[in-house]
Design a protein around this motif. Structure first.
Motif, PDB file in Angstrom:
ATOM      1  N   ILE A  56      31.291  13.412  -7.025  1.00 45.62           N
ATOM      2  CA  ILE A  56      31.158  12.701  -5.521  1.00 45.62           C
ATOM      3  C   ILE A  56      29.751  12.244  -4.964  1.00 45.62           C
ATOM      4  CG2 ILE A  56      31.287  13.706  -2.935  1.00 45.62           C
ATOM      5  CD1 ILE A  56      34.123  13.357  -3.855  1.00 45.62           C
ATOM      6  N   ALA A  57      28.924  12.925  -5.702  1.00 44.50           N
ATOM      7  CA  ALA A  57      27.309  12.424  -5.373  1.00 44.50           C
ATOM      8  C   ALA A  57      27.424  11.008  -5.705  1.00 44.50           C
ATOM      9  CB  ALA A  57      26.487  13.354  -5.742  1.00 44.50           C
ATOM     10  N   GLN A  58      27.876  10.851  -6.973  1.00 47.02           N
ATOM     11  CA  GLN A  58      27.653   9.580  -7.589  1.00 47.02           C
ATOM     12  C   GLN A  58      28.330   8.448  -6.872  1.00 47.02           C
ATOM     13  OE1 GLN A  58      29.570   8.467 -11.302  1.00 47.02           O
ATOM     14  NE2 GLN A  58      27.662   8.487 -12.309  1.00 47.02           N
ATOM     15  N   THR A  59      29.537   9.007  -6.307  1.00 45.84           N
ATOM     16  CA  THR A  59      30.390   8.165  -5.775  1.00 45.84           C
ATOM     17  C   THR A  59      29.644   7.431  -4.532  1.00 45.84           C
ATOM     18  OG1 THR A  59      32.472   8.815  -6.706  1.00 45.84           O
ATOM     19  CG2 THR A  59      32.429   7.441  -4.695  1.00 45.84           C
ATOM     20  N   LEU A  60      29.167   8.563  -3.869  1.00 53.15           N
ATOM     21  CA  LEU A  60      28.460   8.269  -2.570  1.00 53.15           C
ATOM     22  C   LEU A  60      27.164   7.479  -2.608  1.00 53.15           C
ATOM     23  CD1 LEU A  60      28.656  11.852  -0.742  1.00 53.15           C
ATOM     24  CD2 LEU A  60      29.974   9.760  -0.255  1.00 53.15           C
ATOM     25  N   GLN A  61      26.541   7.586  -3.994  1.00 53.84           N
ATOM     26  CA  GLN A  61      25.433   6.880  -4.291  1.00 53.84           C
ATOM     27  C   GLN A  61      25.814   5.180  -4.366  1.00 53.84           C
ATOM     28  OE1 GLN A  61      23.723   8.740  -7.675  1.00 53.84           O
ATOM     29  NE2 GLN A  61      21.775   8.780  -6.564  1.00 53.84           N
ATOM     30  N   ASP A 454      25.147  -4.216   6.238  1.00 52.53           N
ATOM     31  CA  ASP A 454      24.125  -3.410   7.386  1.00 52.53           C
ATOM     32  C   ASP A 454      23.867  -2.217   6.986  1.00 52.53           C
ATOM     33  OD1 ASP A 454      26.502  -2.416   7.490  1.00 52.53           O
ATOM     34  OD2 ASP A 454      26.649  -2.326   9.774  1.00 52.53           O
ATOM     35  N   VAL A 455      23.943  -1.786   5.693  1.00 52.13           N
ATOM     36  CA  VAL A 455      23.282  -0.502   5.224  1.00 52.13           C
ATOM     37  C   VAL A 455      22.023  -0.512   4.691  1.00 52.13           C
ATOM     38  CG1 VAL A 455      23.680   1.398   3.730  1.00 52.13           C
ATOM     39  CG2 VAL A 455      25.585   0.288   4.572  1.00 52.13           C
ATOM     40  N   ALA A 456      21.045   0.346   5.185  1.00 52.36           N
ATOM     41  CA  ALA A 456      19.724   0.446   4.895  1.00 52.36           C
ATOM     42  C   ALA A 456      19.588   0.770   3.341  1.00 52.36           C
ATOM     43  CB  ALA A 456      18.991   1.395   5.667  1.00 52.36           C
ATOM     44  N   PRO A 457      18.590  -0.140   2.641  1.00 50.30           N
ATOM     45  CA  PRO A 457      18.531   0.533   1.200  1.00 50.30           C
ATOM     46  C   PRO A 457      18.341   1.893   0.822  1.00 50.30           C
ATOM     47  CG  PRO A 457      17.252  -1.483   1.725  1.00 50.30           C
ATOM     48  CD  PRO A 457      17.665  -0.852   2.964  1.00 50.30           C
ATOM     49  N   PRO A 458      19.075   2.281  -0.286  1.00 52.32           N
ATOM     50  CA  PRO A 458      18.776   3.901  -0.504  1.00 52.32           C
ATOM     51  C   PRO A 458      17.490   3.954  -1.322  1.00 52.32           C
ATOM     52  CG  PRO A 458      20.177   2.772  -2.196  1.00 52.32           C
ATOM     53  CD  PRO A 458      20.049   1.841  -1.121  1.00 52.32           C
ATOM     54  N   PRO A 459      17.130   5.152  -1.765  1.00 55.94           N
ATOM     55  CA  PRO A 459      15.630   5.420  -2.439  1.00 55.94           C
ATOM     56  C   PRO A 459      15.626   4.839  -3.792  1.00 55.94           C
ATOM     57  CG  PRO A 459      16.883   7.413  -2.055  1.00 55.94           C
ATOM     58  CD  PRO A 459      17.690   6.455  -1.199  1.00 55.94           C
ATOM     59  N   PRO A 460      14.639   4.647  -4.534  1.00 51.16           N
ATOM     60  CA  PRO A 460      14.548   3.976  -5.503  1.00 51.16           C
ATOM     61  C   PRO A 460      15.504   5.004  -6.812  1.00 51.16           C
ATOM     62  CG  PRO A 460      12.607   4.049  -5.028  1.00 51.16           C
ATOM     63  CD  PRO A 460      13.217   4.987  -3.982  1.00 51.16           C
ATOM     64  N   ASN A 461      15.769   6.229  -6.601  1.00 51.93           N
ATOM     65  CA  ASN A 461      16.136   6.964  -7.707  1.00 51.93           C
ATOM     66  C   ASN A 461      17.757   6.648  -7.680  1.00 51.93           C
ATOM     67  OD1 ASN A 461      16.728   8.554  -5.097  1.00 51.93           O
ATOM     68  ND2 ASN A 461      17.684  10.049  -6.279  1.00 51.93           N
ATOM     69  N   ASN A 462      18.329   5.945  -6.801  1.00 48.66           N
ATOM     70  CA  ASN A 462      19.706   5.536  -6.599  1.00 48.66           C
ATOM     71  C   ASN A 462      19.900   4.162  -7.305  1.00 48.66           C
ATOM     72  OD1 ASN A 462      22.444   4.800  -6.086  1.00 48.66           O
ATOM     73  ND2 ASN A 462      22.195   5.321  -3.864  1.00 48.66           N
ATOM     74  N   VAL A 463      20.220   4.677  -8.867  1.00 47.35           N
ATOM     75  CA  VAL A 463      20.265   3.342  -9.613  1.00 47.35           C
ATOM     76  C   VAL A 463      21.665   2.944  -9.515  1.00 47.35           C
ATOM     77  CG1 VAL A 463      18.587   3.920 -11.065  1.00 47.35           C
ATOM     78  CG2 VAL A 463      20.773   4.961 -11.600  1.00 47.35           C
ATOM     79  N   ILE A 464      22.644   3.649  -9.142  1.00 47.99           N
ATOM     80  CA  ILE A 464      24.236   3.264  -8.842  1.00 47.99           C
ATOM     81  C   ILE A 464      24.143   2.122  -8.215  1.00 47.99           C
ATOM     82  CG2 ILE A 464      26.372   4.236  -8.772  1.00 47.99           C
ATOM     83  CD1 ILE A 464      25.162   5.275 -11.263  1.00 47.99           C
ATOM     84  N   TYR A 465      23.510   2.062  -6.856  1.00 52.13           N
ATOM     85  CA  TYR A 465      23.526   1.162  -5.851  1.00 52.13           C
ATOM     86  C   TYR A 465      23.859  -0.296  -6.319  1.00 52.13           C
ATOM     87  CZ  TYR A 465      23.222  -0.977  -1.409  1.00 52.13           C
ATOM     88  OH  TYR A 465      23.355  -1.712  -0.040  1.00 52.13           O
ATOM     89  N   ASN A 466      22.576  -0.518  -7.206  1.00 51.97           N
ATOM     90  CA  ASN A 466      22.244  -1.682  -7.828  1.00 51.97           C
ATOM     91  C   ASN A 466      23.126  -2.132  -8.934  1.00 51.97           C
ATOM     92  OD1 ASN A 466      20.510  -2.207  -5.725  1.00 51.97           O
ATOM     93  ND2 ASN A 466      18.930  -1.288  -6.650  1.00 51.97           N
ATOM     94  N   ASN A 467      24.017  -1.245  -9.430  1.00 51.29           N
ATOM     95  CA  ASN A 467      24.706  -1.544 -10.528  1.00 51.29           C
ATOM     96  C   ASN A 467      26.346  -1.034 -10.514  1.00 51.29           C
ATOM     97  OD1 ASN A 467      22.530  -2.166 -12.748  1.00 51.29           O
ATOM     98  ND2 ASN A 467      21.809  -0.540 -11.773  1.00 51.29           N
ATOM     99  N   ASN A 470      28.640  -2.282 -13.121  1.00 52.19           N
ATOM    100  CA  ASN A 470      28.522  -1.948 -14.241  1.00 52.19           C
ATOM    101  C   ASN A 470      28.780  -0.603 -14.630  1.00 52.19           C
ATOM    102  OD1 ASN A 470      27.382  -4.776 -14.411  1.00 52.19           O
ATOM    103  ND2 ASN A 470      25.449  -4.109 -13.795  1.00 52.19           N
ATOM    104  N   THR A 471      28.944  -0.191 -15.910  1.00 50.08           N
ATOM    105  CA  THR A 471      29.180   0.922 -16.532  1.00 50.08           C
ATOM    106  C   THR A 471      27.654   1.597 -16.635  1.00 50.08           C
ATOM    107  OG1 THR A 471      31.028   0.674 -17.537  1.00 50.08           O
ATOM    108  CG2 THR A 471      29.744   2.309 -18.297  1.00 50.08           C
ATOM    109  N   VAL A 472      27.408   2.779 -16.110  1.00 49.31           N
ATOM    110  CA  VAL A 472      26.223   3.316 -15.831  1.00 49.31           C
ATOM    111  C   VAL A 472      25.934   4.798 -16.714  1.00 49.31           C
ATOM    112  CG1 VAL A 472      24.245   3.835 -14.496  1.00 49.31           C
ATOM    113  CG2 VAL A 472      25.682   1.865 -14.082  1.00 49.31           C
ATOM    114  N   VAL A 473      25.355   4.899 -17.626  1.00 47.39           N
ATOM    115  CA  VAL A 473      25.130   6.556 -18.295  1.00 47.39           C
ATOM    116  C   VAL A 473      23.507   6.597 -17.832  1.00 47.39           C
ATOM    117  CG1 VAL A 473      25.051   7.523 -20.267  1.00 47.39           C
ATOM    118  CG2 VAL A 473      26.864   5.656 -19.999  1.00 47.39           C
ATOM    119  N   VAL A 474      23.290   7.753 -17.201  1.00 46.55           N
ATOM    120  CA  VAL A 474      22.376   8.512 -16.849  1.00 46.55           C
ATOM    121  C   VAL A 474      21.900   9.588 -17.965  1.00 46.55           C
ATOM    122  CG1 VAL A 474      20.913   9.653 -15.165  1.00 46.55           C
ATOM    123  CG2 VAL A 474      22.561   7.907 -14.755  1.00 46.55           C
TER     124      VAL A 474
END
Length: 818
Positions: A56-61, A454-467, A470-474
């Motif tokens: 859920i945290a990743q989906t919200l990101q 119209d959503v404010a940009p999330p903090p830099p640790n949210n790498v999911i928002y900009n990808n 794509n498939t992302v593996v942290v």
């Protein structure tokens, strides 16, 4: 001139309107979330909550939320995490969407819902309010902020191991009326419980994540479709519930204009959903009734299809909902007549004991008077055939006693098939840091799905928002992110680390446990930093990289005396047992040392504080504790504790006690002789006349037995029997008493290293008592090789009465001068 002023005012107004329409301005919507998954319960661990929270945290990101998340929180950490989030929401402004998701054990008591910390001990109903966290204590302040939307999701309706004694409690969660601007959702309908998930994720979390990723769904549509998906995934065993009073429009992800059209047009779908249930076929009628999830809709289905196989299942849903609505109205009124009215309808209902508890609190009799004002409820009384459902201690729709037929799958017009990559999700790698949520492999959304503009940009640790496409593996071990786009191109990035959390109490800055992914709440990050710090000189151990921590994947937190995963060492949550001569010496960490994850330490939230030094029961009287900051070391076998009183000489043996061989069970009996001081040395075989001594701890300032100064002379070396385990490393020299038979004379040794201790008082040694001569001694042992330099003894003091040129010695327990 006035005309020019009018024109200028109009231009400024147009400019303000233009700035307001630009995305990213001060009017942008801010999104914040708190996600908690408690799995490592001490009472009974769960399989999926930590993984569910990570999903859920990743989906919200991906939807642009600034997510704070944690797992396996104790009561103190849980309360502070909620407070941190309410403070964060307070400072975020009115254009904020706040999302709270908790997964674990939930309880209800007297109309209130509680979330259980991992360290909770709830043997009976009276312990719930003090051991668990009441949800309304934080949902009400959140709703009072008048944000754009507040969403509280409780994935906590499970069969639980708590309150098995005392008065019974109702199962599942209690139905609530959300405040304005608030949406409340449960993983199972009020008064019912969901079966525990067997895969890496629970069905409710997986369905909710799928619907959040679906572009263009309104807020209510997300939870309505999640209910249909869970019904399909669990074959009707779990029926989620939600109630909303959110007025603003909230869309998690948008569907682009060039997106492919759905299989069934929205207009056709809306027309079918608006039809009366009796005009639909039985399968579609059941789906529509489940999607609406109202008692009127369920009653309409039963009236239209009373003999359908789904009618029995729907009657059970109606029974649970009717009782939940009746109890909710009773709690709102909260008067003796209201509780008497409930007991008249449900004398054996799930909340009957809640009603009696409230009557006792209101000092009213359990039995109603002959006449009282009966409450006129919104729902009619239950028919007799519903009693079988509400009498169950725990109502589960997959109860084999009911024999319900499995429900039909929802038609495509109501629910599209899940994306292929979201049907079977692999489990996430276990986290490698304390409290940190697991991070699943992110599955991309279609290219036509985008975050709202119209959503404010999330903090830099949210790498999911900009990808999100794509498939992302942290990888939190190496603090790297591997991104694979739809063309198969792979790139590795290393985002900048988050800023350090502000220090509390003047200590060092609390660095976040993970620089990527959901951040820990500030109070939890500070606690994690304190528990993972290892002082210099203390040997901390951590589990191997990738090994699950306590509480992960269904592993409960370690109980006192058990081994922590990855260490093979017992946890030290309580002082050790009394040491004895036969047991190996124990070494305690330095005072002030804090445990590291996987090291032998109390589990987070266990309520037990780590022991800073072993509690060695050396004598019947209490011994002074080791000085702060010192390190505890075992004393050599045969050495006497240096913490004996400074003015009390060694106690003599009874006259009739003959010498005895070493024994691990007997207390040491010291011969009346002046103590001989020597530095710590490796243990050697003992002579037949020695008795082992209990191990002791090195004090910072040892107290020595009184002795008189003596001229430089040879002194006997002390030896002790070897311990059962490997002897510890030689410790720095320390004073210790020792008694041994005289070896052959040998030249005087150089003085030992200086011992940092106050000089002993100049007190004359007591004269030796007169002791009866024992039996003739055995032949003297052969000469021993010279002891190493570290073991050379300090010169012994001369006994009073020896003439010049004579040396005191002890032979067969008698003092002589030779």
């Amino acid at each position: 001139m006035p005309r020019i002023r009018t024109i200028m005012a109009a231009l400024f107004a147009l400019l303000a309107l233009g700035l307001a329409a630009i995305p990213g301005t001060a009017y942008a919507e801010k999104r914040i979330a708190l996600v908690i998954g408690n799995a490592g319960y001490q009472a009974a661990a769960l399989n999926t909550p930590a993984n569910d929270a990570g999903l859920i945290a990743q989906t919200l990101q991906a939807a642009g939320f600034d997510v704070a998340g944690a797992r396996d929180l104790d009561q103190d950490s849980l309360r502070h995490a909620f407070r941190d989030f309410v403070e964060k929401a307070t400072s975020s402004g009115p254009d904020t969407v706040a999302f709270v998701y908790v997964s674990g054990y939930g309880l209800q008591l007297e109309g209130e819902n509680y979330f259980v910390p991992v360290d909770a001990r709830i043997p009976s109903d009276v312990d719930i309010a003090s051991e668990a966290v009441r949800i309304s204590d934080y949902s009400r302040p959140l709703a009072a902020l008048k944000l754009k939307a507040s969403i509280v999701v409780l994935d906590a309706a499970r069969a639980n191991p708590y309150a098995k004694s005392g008065q019974p409690i109702a199962g599942g969660l209690a139905l609530v009326d959300p405040d304005p601007g608030l949406l409340v959702a449960f993983n199972a309908a009020p008064g019912t419980v969901a079966p525990e998930g067997q895969g890496p994720y629970g069905p409710y979390a997986q369905a909710l994540a799928e619907m959040i990723r679906e572009g263009g769904l309104p807020l209510d549509g997300v939870f309505e479709r999640a209910r249909l998906r869970v019904n399909d995934m669990t074959a009707g065993a779990e029926v989620p519930w939600h109630a909303s009073k959110v007025q603003e429009q909230v869309v998690f992800l948008e569907r682009a204009a060039d997106a492919p059209p759905p299989a069934v047009s929205p207009e056709q779908t809306a027309e079918i959903r608006a039809r009366p249930i009796r005009e639909l076929g039985a399968p579609d009628a059941y789906t529509v009734a489940l999607e609406r999830d109202t008692i009127d809709g369920y009653n309409e289905f039963v009236a239209a299809y009373p003999d359908d196989p789904m009618a029995l299942r729907v009657r059970a849903i109606i029974a649970a909902r009717r009782e939940a609505i009746t109890w909710r109205r009773t709690c709102i009124i909260d008067t003796p007549p209201a509780y008497w009215s409930y007991l008249r309808r449900y004398s054996d209902g799930p909340h009957a004991w809640d009603a009696r508890r409230r009557l006792a609190y209101l000092r009213a009799a359990f039995e109603p008077p002959p006449r009282f004002a009966v409450v006129d409820y919104d729902v009619p009384p239950p028919p007799p055939d519903e009693i079988v459902y509400i009498r169950r201690p725990v109502l589960m729709f997959d109860d084999p006693d009911f024999g319900f037929a499995p429900p039909p799958l929802a038609a495509i017009v109501f629910l599209a098939p899940p994306p292929p990559e979201f049907i079977v999700l692999p489990p996430p790698p276990p986290p490698v840091a304390l409290f940190v949520l697991p991070i699943p492999v992110y599955r991309p959304v279609p290219v036509w799905v985008q975050p709202p503009r119209d959503v404010a940009p999330p903090p830099p640790n949210n790498v999911i928002y900009n990808n999100i496409h794509n498939t992302v593996v942290v990888n939190n071990v190496t603090n790297t992110v591997t991104v694979t786009n739809h063309a198969g191109q792979v790139r590795t990035i290393q985002p900048p680390a988050q800023a350090a959390a502000p220090a509390q109490g003047g200590g060092a800055s609390a660095q976040p446990a993970a620089a990527i992914g959901p951040s820990l709440p500030p109070s939890v990050a500070h606690k994690a930093a304190l528990q993972t710090q290892t002082p210099s000189g203390a040997a901390g151990t951590t589990p191997p990289a990738g090994a699950p921590l306590p509480g992960m994947q269904g592993h409960p937190l370690p109980a006192p005396g058990t081994s922590a995963p990855g260490t093979g060492k017992p946890t030290a949550t309580t002082p050790s047992a009394a040491l004895n001569p036969a047991s190996p010496s124990a070494t305690a960490p330095a005072t002030g040392a804090t445990p590291t994850p996987g090291s032998p330490s109390p589990a987070p939230g266990s309520g037990a504080k780590p022991s800073t030094s072993p509690a060695a029961k050396l004598t019947p009287s209490a011994q002074p504790p080791a000085p702060a900051g010192g390190t505890a070391h075992p004393a050599p076998q045969g050495a006497k504790s240096a913490t004996a009183p400074a003015t009390t000489p060694a106690s003599p043996s009874p006259p009739s006690a003959p010498p005895s061989p070493p024994s691990s069970s007997a207390k040491p009996t010291l011969h009346p002789a002046p103590p001989t001081l020597h530095p710590a040395s490796p243990v050697q075989p003992a002579s037949p006349t020695l008795h082992p001594a209990n191990p002791t701890l090195h004090p910072a300032a040892p107290t020595l037995h009184p002795a008189t100064p003596a001229p430089s002379s040879s002194a006997p070396a002390a030896h002790a029997s070897p311990p059962a385990a490997t002897p510890p490393k030689p410790a720095p020299p320390h004073p210790s008493a020792s008694i041994a038979p005289p070896p052959p004379p040998r030249p005087a040794a150089p003085p030992p290293p200086h011992v940092a201790a106050p000089p002993p008082p100049h007190v004359a040694a007591p004269p030796p008592p007169r002791v009866a001569a024992p039996a003739p001694p055995p032949p003297p042992p052969p000469p021993r090789p010279p002891a190493p330099a570290a073991a050379v003894a300090r010169p012994a003091p001369a006994a009073p009465g020896c003439p010049p040129g004579k040396t005191p010695a002890v032979v067969n327990g008698q003092h002589i001068c030779r």
